[in-house]
Design an enzyme around this catalytic site. Structure first.
Site, PDB file in Angstrom:
ATOM      1  N   CYS A 126       0.850  -1.056  -0.509  1.00 17.54           N
ATOM      2  CA  CYS A 126       0.229  -0.179  -0.125  1.00 17.54           C
ATOM      3  C   CYS A 126       0.633   1.246   0.034  1.00 17.54           C
ATOM      4  O   CYS A 126       1.862   1.315   0.557  1.00 17.54           O
ATOM      5  CB  CYS A 126      -1.105  -0.110   1.126  1.00 17.54           C
ATOM      6  SG  CYS A 126      -1.598   1.381   1.267  1.00 17.54           S
ATOM      7  N   GLU A 169      -9.032  -0.437  -2.626  1.00 25.47           N
ATOM      8  CA  GLU A 169      -9.151   1.107  -3.238  1.00 25.47           C
ATOM      9  C   GLU A 169     -10.714   1.443  -2.436  1.00 25.47           C
ATOM     10  O   GLU A 169     -10.879   2.144  -1.683  1.00 25.47           O
ATOM     11  CB  GLU A 169      -9.423   1.109  -4.064  1.00 25.47           C
ATOM     12  CG  GLU A 169      -7.544   1.508  -5.149  1.00 25.47           C
ATOM     13  CD  GLU A 169      -7.125   1.969  -4.218  1.00 25.47           C
ATOM     14  OE1 GLU A 169      -6.436   2.521  -3.091  1.00 25.47           O
ATOM     15  OE2 GLU A 169      -5.120   0.234  -4.465  1.00 25.47           O
TER      16      GLU A 169
END
Length: 214
Positions: A126, A169
């Site tokens: 991430c 997401e």
């Protein structure tokens, strides 16, 4: 109590953010904006400002580089994310992970639900948790609903790696980081990943580090 800029209308805050130039700064884990559900988008930015913001997300994602970026990752608590994956990976990796190229897409107010019971586990990283990766078991196939940046309805099934991207997401928009779903014993530095766990699947890492796969 927040600062005046924290309390300003979102349109004003986003305008100020964009005036500082792109790529935007990506906030890191520990920032509260990453731990709260984002506001549904219902026109807070207006068409012109939304278009500027989407373009800034695109530029920032590509510069990072990443395959997805959610608005909270640049400090904006709105349910907007972008994805794009050219998938420049070896054929063995592509087949093992179901990684297919994805064009640039904008997801507005996305929500996903699993299609079937199959799950797949792979190392995941991430942009808001730089320097680390961990194995996350996710739905192998999901149905994503929402809108695009023009308000057109989105209702699409994603499989393989694209399904992983949209789950990652969309989770950001719910205040969830991939670490919340990860096998914590799999947590590895980027250097360790490159040196030890670059295989197409995480089976070897699971045996060596002592975590289970679905």
């Amino acid at each position: 109590m927040g600062t005046p800029s924290d309390r300003a209308p979102l349109a004003e805050r986003v305008g100020q953010l964009l005036d500082e130039g792109v790529p935007l700064t990506i906030v890191a884990a520990g920032d509260p904006v990453l731990r709260h559900a984002a506001e549904p988008y219902d026109g807070q930015l207006g068409p012109a400002l939304l278009a500027r913001f989407v373009e800034a997300l695109r530029v920032t994602m590509r510069a990072a580089p990443g395959v997805g970026l959610a608005a909270p990752q640049v400090g904006v608590p709105l349910r907007i994310a972008v994805i794009e994956d050219p998938a420049p990976v070896p054929e063995e990796v592509r087949l093992a992970r179901g990684r297919a190229p994805q064009p640039f897409r904008v997801l507005v107010n996305p929500v996903y639900e699993p299609v079937g019971d199959a799950r797949a586990a792979f190392f995941e990283g991430c942009l808001s948790v730089p320097g680390w990766q961990a194995v996350v078991a996710r739905h192998a196939e999901v149905r994503l609903t929402g809108q695009d940046e023009h308000g057109r309805a989105l209702d699409e099934v994603f499989r393989g790696w694209p399904a992983r991207i949209v789950q990652h997401e969309t989770d950001h928009l719910d205040g969830v980081l991939y670490l919340d779903r990860a096998a914590t014993r799999s947590l590895s530095s980027t250097q360790a990943m490159a040196e030890r766990w670059a295989q197409p699947t995480p089976e070897e890492a699971a045996r060596a580090l002592g975590f289970e796969l679905p």
